[in-house]
Design a protein around this motif. Structure first.
Motif, PDB file in Angstrom:
ATOM      1  N   LEU A 358       0.829  -1.213   0.000  1.00  0.00           N
ATOM      2  CA  LEU A 358       0.000   0.000   0.000  1.00  0.00           C
ATOM      3  C   LEU A 358       0.859   1.257   0.000  1.00  0.00           C
ATOM      4  O   LEU A 358       0.554   2.237  -0.691  1.00  0.00           O
ATOM      5  CB  LEU A 358      -0.937   0.001   1.210  1.00  0.00           C
ATOM      6  CG  LEU A 358      -2.131  -0.952   1.098  1.00  0.00           C
ATOM      7  CD1 LEU A 358      -2.929  -0.965   2.382  1.00  0.00           C
ATOM      8  CD2 LEU A 358      -3.033  -0.550  -0.071  1.00  0.00           C
ATOM      9  N   ASN A 362       0.681   3.778  -3.171  1.00  0.00           N
ATOM     10  CA  ASN A 362       0.276   5.178  -3.036  1.00  0.00           C
ATOM     11  C   ASN A 362       1.341   6.118  -3.579  1.00  0.00           C
ATOM     12  O   ASN A 362       1.052   7.253  -3.934  1.00  0.00           O
ATOM     13  CB  ASN A 362      -0.068   5.494  -1.579  1.00  0.00           C
ATOM     14  CG  ASN A 362      -1.510   5.121  -1.274  1.00  0.00           C
ATOM     15  OD1 ASN A 362      -2.425   5.805  -1.706  1.00  0.00           O
ATOM     16  ND2 ASN A 362      -1.706   4.011  -0.591  1.00  0.00           N
ATOM     17  N   THR A 392     -12.066  -4.774  -2.643  1.00  0.00           N
ATOM     18  CA  THR A 392     -11.753  -3.367  -2.927  1.00  0.00           C
ATOM     19  C   THR A 392     -10.641  -3.281  -3.960  1.00  0.00           C
ATOM     20  O   THR A 392     -10.732  -2.536  -4.942  1.00  0.00           O
ATOM     21  CB  THR A 392     -11.312  -2.664  -1.625  1.00  0.00           C
ATOM     22  OG1 THR A 392     -12.340  -2.826  -0.657  1.00  0.00           O
ATOM     23  CG2 THR A 392     -11.065  -1.192  -1.846  1.00  0.00           C
ATOM     24  N   ARG A 400      -9.942   0.507 -13.050  1.00  0.00           N
ATOM     25  CA  ARG A 400      -8.972   1.556 -13.364  1.00  0.00           C
ATOM     26  C   ARG A 400      -7.971   1.110 -14.440  1.00  0.00           C
ATOM     27  O   ARG A 400      -7.399   1.929 -15.136  1.00  0.00           O
ATOM     28  CB  ARG A 400      -8.229   1.927 -12.070  1.00  0.00           C
ATOM     29  CG  ARG A 400      -7.357   3.145 -12.153  1.00  0.00           C
ATOM     30  CD  ARG A 400      -8.152   4.432 -12.212  1.00  0.00           C
ATOM     31  NE  ARG A 400      -7.288   5.583 -12.346  1.00  0.00           N
ATOM     32  CZ  ARG A 400      -7.695   6.806 -12.634  1.00  0.00           C
ATOM     33  NH1 ARG A 400      -8.974   7.054 -12.809  1.00  0.00           N
ATOM     34  NH2 ARG A 400      -6.847   7.785 -12.748  1.00  0.00           N
TER      35      ARG A 400
ATOM     36  N   ILE B 168     -13.928   7.529 -12.844  1.00  0.00           N
ATOM     37  CA  ILE B 168     -13.285   6.476 -12.053  1.00  0.00           C
ATOM     38  C   ILE B 168     -12.360   5.640 -12.936  1.00  0.00           C
ATOM     39  O   ILE B 168     -11.258   5.281 -12.550  1.00  0.00           O
ATOM     40  CB  ILE B 168     -14.338   5.595 -11.355  1.00  0.00           C
ATOM     41  CG1 ILE B 168     -15.047   6.397 -10.266  1.00  0.00           C
ATOM     42  CG2 ILE B 168     -13.699   4.341 -10.767  1.00  0.00           C
ATOM     43  CD1 ILE B 168     -16.211   5.692  -9.612  1.00  0.00           C
ATOM     44  N   ALA B 176     -10.920  10.764 -10.080  1.00  0.00           N
ATOM     45  CA  ALA B 176     -11.343   9.395  -9.756  1.00  0.00           C
ATOM     46  C   ALA B 176     -11.719   9.290  -8.284  1.00  0.00           C
ATOM     47  O   ALA B 176     -12.750   8.706  -7.934  1.00  0.00           O
ATOM     48  CB  ALA B 176     -10.233   8.408 -10.102  1.00  0.00           C
ATOM     49  N   LEU B 197     -19.284   0.745   0.185  1.00  0.00           N
ATOM     50  CA  LEU B 197     -18.091   0.602   1.022  1.00  0.00           C
ATOM     51  C   LEU B 197     -16.842   0.358   0.169  1.00  0.00           C
ATOM     52  O   LEU B 197     -15.782   0.931   0.427  1.00  0.00           O
ATOM     53  CB  LEU B 197     -18.302  -0.563   2.002  1.00  0.00           C
ATOM     54  CG  LEU B 197     -17.122  -0.939   2.878  1.00  0.00           C
ATOM     55  CD1 LEU B 197     -16.686   0.231   3.744  1.00  0.00           C
ATOM     56  CD2 LEU B 197     -17.474  -2.128   3.771  1.00  0.00           C
ATOM     57  N   LEU B 198     -16.992  -0.469  -0.863  1.00  0.00           N
ATOM     58  CA  LEU B 198     -15.828  -0.761  -1.720  1.00  0.00           C
ATOM     59  C   LEU B 198     -15.296   0.515  -2.371  1.00  0.00           C
ATOM     60  O   LEU B 198     -14.085   0.678  -2.530  1.00  0.00           O
ATOM     61  CB  LEU B 198     -16.193  -1.790  -2.784  1.00  0.00           C
ATOM     62  CG  LEU B 198     -16.537  -3.200  -2.284  1.00  0.00           C
ATOM     63  CD1 LEU B 198     -16.824  -4.122  -3.449  1.00  0.00           C
ATOM     64  CD2 LEU B 198     -15.419  -3.779  -1.438  1.00  0.00           C
ATOM     65  N   LEU B 201     -13.720   2.701   0.529  1.00  0.00           N
ATOM     66  CA  LEU B 201     -12.498   2.077   1.041  1.00  0.00           C
ATOM     67  C   LEU B 201     -11.363   2.160   0.020  1.00  0.00           C
ATOM     68  O   LEU B 201     -10.203   2.362   0.348  1.00  0.00           O
ATOM     69  CB  LEU B 201     -12.796   0.611   1.403  1.00  0.00           C
ATOM     70  CG  LEU B 201     -11.732  -0.122   2.197  1.00  0.00           C
ATOM     71  CD1 LEU B 201     -11.437   0.573   3.512  1.00  0.00           C
ATOM     72  CD2 LEU B 201     -12.182  -1.554   2.504  1.00  0.00           C
ATOM     73  N   ARG B 202     -11.727   2.009  -1.233  1.00  0.00           N
ATOM     74  CA  ARG B 202     -10.752   2.134  -2.312  1.00  0.00           C
ATOM     75  C   ARG B 202     -10.071   3.501  -2.241  1.00  0.00           C
ATOM     76  O   ARG B 202      -8.865   3.625  -2.379  1.00  0.00           O
ATOM     77  CB  ARG B 202     -11.482   1.990  -3.647  1.00  0.00           C
ATOM     78  CG  ARG B 202     -10.614   2.147  -4.850  1.00  0.00           C
ATOM     79  CD  ARG B 202     -11.418   2.388  -6.102  1.00  0.00           C
ATOM     80  NE  ARG B 202     -12.236   1.261  -6.510  1.00  0.00           N
ATOM     81  CZ  ARG B 202     -12.791   1.156  -7.725  1.00  0.00           C
ATOM     82  NH1 ARG B 202     -12.601   2.109  -8.617  1.00  0.00           N
ATOM     83  NH2 ARG B 202     -13.535   0.146  -8.043  1.00  0.00           N
ATOM     84  N   ILE B 205      -7.676   3.649   0.900  1.00  0.00           N
ATOM     85  CA  ILE B 205      -6.408   2.908   0.939  1.00  0.00           C
ATOM     86  C   ILE B 205      -5.521   3.130  -0.284  1.00  0.00           C
ATOM     87  O   ILE B 205      -4.315   2.948  -0.193  1.00  0.00           O
ATOM     88  CB  ILE B 205      -6.625   1.395   1.198  1.00  0.00           C
ATOM     89  CG1 ILE B 205      -7.337   0.716   0.038  1.00  0.00           C
ATOM     90  CG2 ILE B 205      -7.360   1.152   2.491  1.00  0.00           C
ATOM     91  CD1 ILE B 205      -7.444  -0.805   0.217  1.00  0.00           C
ATOM     92  N   LEU B 206      -6.112   3.549  -1.387  1.00  0.00           N
ATOM     93  CA  LEU B 206      -5.295   3.663  -2.599  1.00  0.00           C
ATOM     94  C   LEU B 206      -5.135   5.096  -3.123  1.00  0.00           C
ATOM     95  O   LEU B 206      -4.458   5.317  -4.113  1.00  0.00           O
ATOM     96  CB  LEU B 206      -5.888   2.793  -3.706  1.00  0.00           C
ATOM     97  CG  LEU B 206      -5.800   1.287  -3.452  1.00  0.00           C
ATOM     98  CD1 LEU B 206      -6.731   0.530  -4.380  1.00  0.00           C
ATOM     99  CD2 LEU B 206      -4.378   0.785  -3.621  1.00  0.00           C
ATOM    100  N   PHE B 207      -5.780   6.044  -2.483  1.00  0.00           N
ATOM    101  CA  PHE B 207      -5.706   7.438  -2.958  1.00  0.00           C
ATOM    102  C   PHE B 207      -5.243   8.354  -1.823  1.00  0.00           C
ATOM    103  O   PHE B 207      -5.801   9.433  -1.625  1.00  0.00           O
ATOM    104  CB  PHE B 207      -7.071   7.892  -3.508  1.00  0.00           C
ATOM    105  CG  PHE B 207      -7.438   7.244  -4.811  1.00  0.00           C
ATOM    106  CD1 PHE B 207      -7.871   5.926  -4.847  1.00  0.00           C
ATOM    107  CD2 PHE B 207      -7.342   7.931  -6.012  1.00  0.00           C
ATOM    108  CE1 PHE B 207      -8.205   5.318  -6.058  1.00  0.00           C
ATOM    109  CE2 PHE B 207      -7.669   7.332  -7.217  1.00  0.00           C
ATOM    110  CZ  PHE B 207      -8.102   6.024  -7.238  1.00  0.00           C
ATOM    111  N   ARG B 208      -4.232   7.910  -1.103  1.00  0.00           N
ATOM    112  CA  ARG B 208      -3.791   8.680   0.062  1.00  0.00           C
ATOM    113  C   ARG B 208      -3.286  10.065  -0.313  1.00  0.00           C
ATOM    114  O   ARG B 208      -3.254  10.960   0.515  1.00  0.00           O
ATOM    115  CB  ARG B 208      -2.678   7.923   0.796  1.00  0.00           C
ATOM    116  CG  ARG B 208      -3.183   6.718   1.552  1.00  0.00           C
ATOM    117  CD  ARG B 208      -2.052   6.073   2.296  1.00  0.00           C
ATOM    118  NE  ARG B 208      -2.389   4.724   2.686  1.00  0.00           N
ATOM    119  CZ  ARG B 208      -1.488   3.796   3.007  1.00  0.00           C
ATOM    120  NH1 ARG B 208      -0.196   4.096   2.965  1.00  0.00           N
ATOM    121  NH2 ARG B 208      -1.861   2.602   3.360  1.00  0.00           N
TER     122      ARG B 208
END
Lengths: 814, 257
Positions: A358, A362, A392, A400, B168, B176, B197-198, B201-202, B205-208
């Motif tokens: 992760l 990121n 997820t 994507r 997205i 996105a 939720l998906l 949550l996406r 965790i993936l777009f910090r």
């Protein structure tokens, strides 16, 4: 003298033997070290055969061979067993466990089998530490493994343990550097640790000009920066730069990967940081850019790239042009960012791998490595039984990265892993996403076809239908059609099977499969009573197989395989023709079958079918010839119908006694026969025709007493009337038929007409003219096409006259 | 809470002051002391030396008035929670400052205020007017996300879904991330909590790197988990308060724990 010579010879012989196997054992050791464990094992076994006394040294060598073969667990087990073996046990004790643990640890480390390596290093250091280079290198390796897992306290303990070894000297320099680095790692290092690390670095710098010197300079400068002594750090870095360049040049001449290991990377990076801190942004950018370009592979590369990019943005924000490209080495840095996560993943340390992935994702969310990393991260979550995170990740990957083939593969891998982990619902969810995002993926039809195999009933058929609908040009569409057809066929859903087989046959290129499918298609029609289409397909199949049999180079095997299909096709053609009413053709087809397949299991059935068809054609003599095949020795299933038909044919040809006798054989042997009542009927007629009316009445009365079928009852009733002799009884039988048979039934209506007609003379005979007029009126009205009008009219005239007479007689009565 | 959000929306619209000016068709900026516009697009600029210049449509690229005093009133109304009053005032500014820059700023603020009042149809219509006049606004992820919400809220689900899915799949990372949150809201509204939720949550965790969206996404992750009776909800409420203590979502999360 002789005795001395003998002793000398023995001694010499022994020495020579001992010398010989020692050389061989050294050779075994050498082969193992060189990575030839198989050869080493052969030489060891040969040596032990020749010199059994060498067994004493064998256990250790065997363990070394196991290690070289990368059978680490087995080797570790052997070392433990050897350590605990006592004298006198079958297993020789191993005196040198430490060196074996070290050998195992180093080999496992090189093979990237880190859990095995860690365990072996642990065992090695538990037994103490030596003051040699090998031990120091082991401490460095073990410490690195521990640090990577975040076990800093344990790593520190190892470094401390090693550094306490007396007379350690210069060998300890690598450990000192690692230890210093460890001491300053973390968010807020303790001041005491910083001081200790500084001393360690200074000690290393006094030991010589090598890589460790360079590393010590870097760590020392980091300590100064942490202490906020930026000027001191900058000054040292600038003054040591020349020395470090020298080390860099030496490394380059040695052919070492300087972009990865040169101490100039860290030095220049930290110098850049010092310049930036001092507000010398341009000079800082030069240093960062240098690190990025020249040492992009090093641990400093990614940070240097980031800081150079930030400064570039700063200058460009001021409207200045910065002519440097910071994207060239991006892929290498990206790869490095994922490296730790990937190592943890391949070591199956999924819980540790997930945050590492992760972190990297990121940083590089959509780079070259991203999809592979997403795939591995998803698999990690599945293995960690975290379906929410797995979903997820998978949904994101599919949506994507829908244009990347690797993303489709990632979803497939996730589905597969979920199946392996028995998380079936999650697996289907993954496959659903795969088909949602990659409906046209090259493997989609194959995947759907495979998934169908894992499902049952309706769901399985649904998968096959989806293949046919969505991937009509795929080879799997043909296979799915075939599966649907055979599935319906096995479930005896013949109309559905026929529909699928019709489409499937055109797509199948394998001749054997096509033959089986064509036969099943014809059978499906036959079982659906679609005789016409069944016949067409049996004919097509027979023609195709005959053509194939005559083609050039056809193999005996193919002929053998096709023969049963030709045989059955021909037989069922006869059956279909008979059902279609093409009786003459049916007879010819059965005759052809009998002539062609004389030994077939269907030949008696064909004879029987041919005989019954001939009866239908009223070719009774030919029929009798066909039934002549059957005798007492024939199987009952054939003999029963054969006797019946033969009895019928004999009756029709006027051979009544023979008919009665033949049918008696059937009725007495098999009173429960399905032909019983039909046989009784024919027999009753034969008796009647033969003048044995009472026998006829008895036979026919049996039918009326026990049969339940209306048609049969009415047929028997009519025949009974004909067989009876007393007019009143006869009339009663005919009237029962005339009144009780169903006039709407095409089979029973003619019986009514016959019964009415045959009642008329009996009415005259019994002086019941009015009843004659009534029934003849019904006959004319309900059965205008019956015929025999003249005969009826004559009887009606006679009846009227009779009636007039009766009326006149009535009038005369007082 | 609502007040806080509206104020942040208004300030984010970039309410700035400054002297009036006109940039002529040659690209030269002419500063002035006063400016007026007519309905037909004619702009009158009083220059610093008192001369009045007339610019007909086509003879200037851009005209800009100094900050209208009414803008201050809009801010005050929003502060007091009178969003309807703020909207009315913004409509006036739009009319009054036509061709003078502030009409478009007012339009953008009006779209946001309508959205905050859940006047989805009006918000969507305002965005459409704005996008037609200033297409660059349609490329700003935050405005796109607002517009998607307006479309979704006004029942134009298909249009919203098409935009959301496109962003997205292939929008910028920010677009996105924002679209994922909008889609999560849409799914949540239709009871598809796990699907929602998906998406949340996406984002978490993936777009910090999308720090503007993270507080909302994290909070909504917690809410979705709570709706699904997942014990990890508490962990995410905690995360909102700990990692985004200054965000408005930290405030709501306190009450949700």
């Amino acid at each position: 003298m002789f005795r001395r010579a003998t002793v000398m010879l023995l001694v010499l012989g022994l020495s020579r033997a001992a010398f010989a196997f020692e050389e061989d054992l050294k050779f075994v050791e050498g082969l193992t070290a060189e990575g030839f464990p198989n050869l080493a094992r052969i030489v060891l076994n040969r040596t032990l055969n020749s010199f059994p006394e060498a067994e004493k040294s064998a256990p250790e060598l065997r363990i070394r061979i196991l290690i070289a073969e990368k059978k680490f667990e087995e080797a570790a087990q052997q070392i433990r067993v050897g350590k605990t073996s006592s004298i006198g046990s079958r297993q020789s004790a191993i005196s040198n466990q430490e060196s074996l643990w070290l050998f195992l640890a180093d080999t496992a480390c090189r093979a990237r089998q880190f859990p095995d390596a860690e365990s072996a290093y642990k065992n090695y250091f538990e037994s103490g530490a030596k003051a040699d280079d090998a031990t120091m290198q082991a401490a460095v390796n073990y410490g690195e493994l521990l640090e990577q897992r975040g076990e800093r306290a344990m790593a520190r303990k190892i470094y401390e343990q090693v550094l306490k070894v007396p007379d350690i000297g210069k060998s300890a320099r690598p450990v000192k550097v690692k230890f210093a680095h460890l001491l300053i790692a973390g968010d807020k290092p303790m001041p005491a640790d910083l001081d200790r690390a500084k001393k360690l670095c200074e000690a290393v710098q006094l030991g010589g000009l090598d890589l460790w010197f360079g590393q010590a300079v870097i760590t020392w400068s980091q300590i100064m920066i942490l202490k906020e002594e930026w000027g001191e750090a900058q000054s040292v870095l600038e003054t040591q730069m020349e020395l470090l360049k020298g080390i860099n040049d030496v490394l380059e001449k040695q052919g070492q990967p300087v972009s990865l290991i040169s101490p100039l990377a860290g030095t220049r990076y930290l110098l850049g940081a010092c310049y930036e801190h001092a507000g010398k942004k341009k000079a800082a950018l030069v240093q960062f850019y240098n690190v990025y370009v020249q040492y992009g592979d090093s641990e400093w590369g990614p940070q240097a790239q980031e800081r150079a990019q930030a400064l570039k943005n700063y200058f460009e924000g001021l409207g200045k042009t910065v002519k440097i490209d910071l994207g060239a080495n991006l892929s290498k840095m990206e790869e490095r960012a994922f490296r730790v996560a990937r190592r943890l993943f391949f070591d199956k340390q999924y819980a540790d791998a997930a945050p590492a992935y992760l972190e990297a994702l990121n940083k590089y969310p959509e780079g070259d490595e991203s999809v592979a990393a997403l795939r591995e991260l998803t698999l990690s979550y599945i293995s960690l039984n975290d379906p929410l995170s797995a979903k997820t990740l998978a949904a994101y990957t599919g949506e994507r990265f829908a244009s990347r083939e690797a993303a489709a593969d990632a979803l497939l891998a996730a589905g597969n892993r979920a199946l392996d982990e028995k998380q079936t619902a999650l697996a289907w969810w993954m496959y659903d996403r795969y088909f949602e995002f990659f409906p046209q993926h090259s493997r989609a039809p194959a995947v759907l076809y495979s998934l169908a195999e894992l499902k049952d009933g309706h769901e399985r058929a649904s998968c096959w239908n989806r293949i046919i609908e969505n991937y009509p040009d795929s080879p799997y569409a043909a296979r799915a059609l075939g599966r649907l057809a055979w599935d319906a066929y096995e479930k005896e859903d013949y109309p559905t099977a026929a529909g699928h087989f019709e489409k499937y046959i055109g797509t199948e290129t394998d001749s054997q499969k096509q033959t089986r499918a064509r036969f099943a298609l014809a059978e499906s029609y036959r079982f659906s009573s679609d005789w016409k289409k069944a016949l067409e397909n049996f004919q097509i199949l027979e023609k195709a197989l005959n053509r194939a049999a005559e083609s050039y180079g056809v193999s005996d095997e193919a002929l053998k395989l096709n023969r049963p299909f030709i045989e059955k096709s021909l037989f069922y053609q006869g059956t279909c023709l008979a059902k279609l009413g093409e009786t003459e053709s049916a007879v010819q087809t059965f005759a052809r079958f009998i002539a062609t397949f004389q030994t077939s299991e269907f030949v008696l059935q064909a004879q029987l079918a041919k005989g019954s068809a001939l009866i239908e054609l009223r070719r009774y003599d030919d029929a009798l010839a066909a039934f002549a095949t059957f005798d007492k020795t024939s199987d009952r299933k054939f003999l029963e119908p054969a006797l019946y038909y033969r009895g019928q044919a004999l009756f029709e040809t006027g051979r009544y006694s023979e008919s009665i006798q033949t049918l008696d054989a059937l009725l007495s042997n098999w009173p429960e026969s399905a032909f019983y009542f039909e046989a009784k009927l024919v027999q009753g007629r034969s008796y009647a025709a033969n003048g044995q009316n009472s026998d006829a009445v008895r036979a026919l009365s049996d039918i009326l007493s026990f049969a339940t079928d209306d048609l049969l009852l009415n047929r028997a009733g009519l025949e009974l009337g004909r067989a009876q002799t007393a007019p009143a009884e006869k009339l009663a039988s005919f009237q029962r038929v005339a009144l009780l048979a169903d006039p709407d039934s095409p089979e029973q209506a003619p019986l009514i007409a016959a019964a009415l007609y045959e009642s008329l003379p009996l009415y005259l005979e019994l002086s019941r003219p009015q009843d004659l007029l009534n029934d003849s009126g019904r006959l004319a009205k309900d059965f205008p096409m019956f015929g025999k009008d003249d005969e009826v009219n004559v009887m009606r005239t006679t009846a009227r006259e009779q009636l007039a007479r009766f009326e006149a007689q009535e009038e005369k009565k007082p | 809470m609502k007040k806080f959000m509206i104020l942040s929306l208004l300030f984010a619209a970039g309410v700035t002051g400054g002297a009036p000016f006109v940039i002529n068709s040659a690209g030269t900026q002419i500063d002035g002391s006063a400016i007026q516009s007519a309905a037909d697009g004619i702009v009158l600029l009083t220059t610093l030396n008192g001369q009045t210049l007339t610019f007909r449509p086509g003879t200037y690229r851009q005209a800009f008035a100094d900050k209208p005093k009414e803008m201050g009133q809009v801010e005050a109304l929003a502060r007091n929670g009178d969003l309807a009053g703020a909207a009315g005032m913004l409509r006036q500014i739009k009319e009054q400052y036509k061709f003078l820059g502030w009409d478009q700023r007012a339009s953008l603020m009006l779209a946001r205020v309508e959205l905050a009042q859940k006047n989805f149809k009006a918000a969507a219509a305002e965005y459409e007017t704005l996008f037609a006049a200033q297409p660059q606004f349609e490329t700003i992820p935050a405005e796109r996300a607002n517009y998607m919400q307006a479309l979704s809220g006004s029942g134009r689900t298909k249009e919203a879904a098409a935009m959301v899915d496109a962003d997205i799949a292939s929008g910028s990372r920010e677009a996105a991330a924002r679209a994922q949150v909008v889609r999560g809201d849409m799914k949540s509204a239709s009871g598809q909590y796990e699907e929602a939720l998906l998406d949340y949550l996406r984002t978490v965790i993936l777009f910090r790197e999308q720090t503007a969206v993270l507080p909302e996404a994290t909070y909504k992750t917690a809410v979705a988990l709570k709706k699904m009776k997942n014990p990890r909800a508490a962990e995410y409420f905690q995360k909102v308060m700990k990692e985004f203590p200054d965000s408005e979502f930290a405030e709501i999360a306190k009450g949700e724990r």
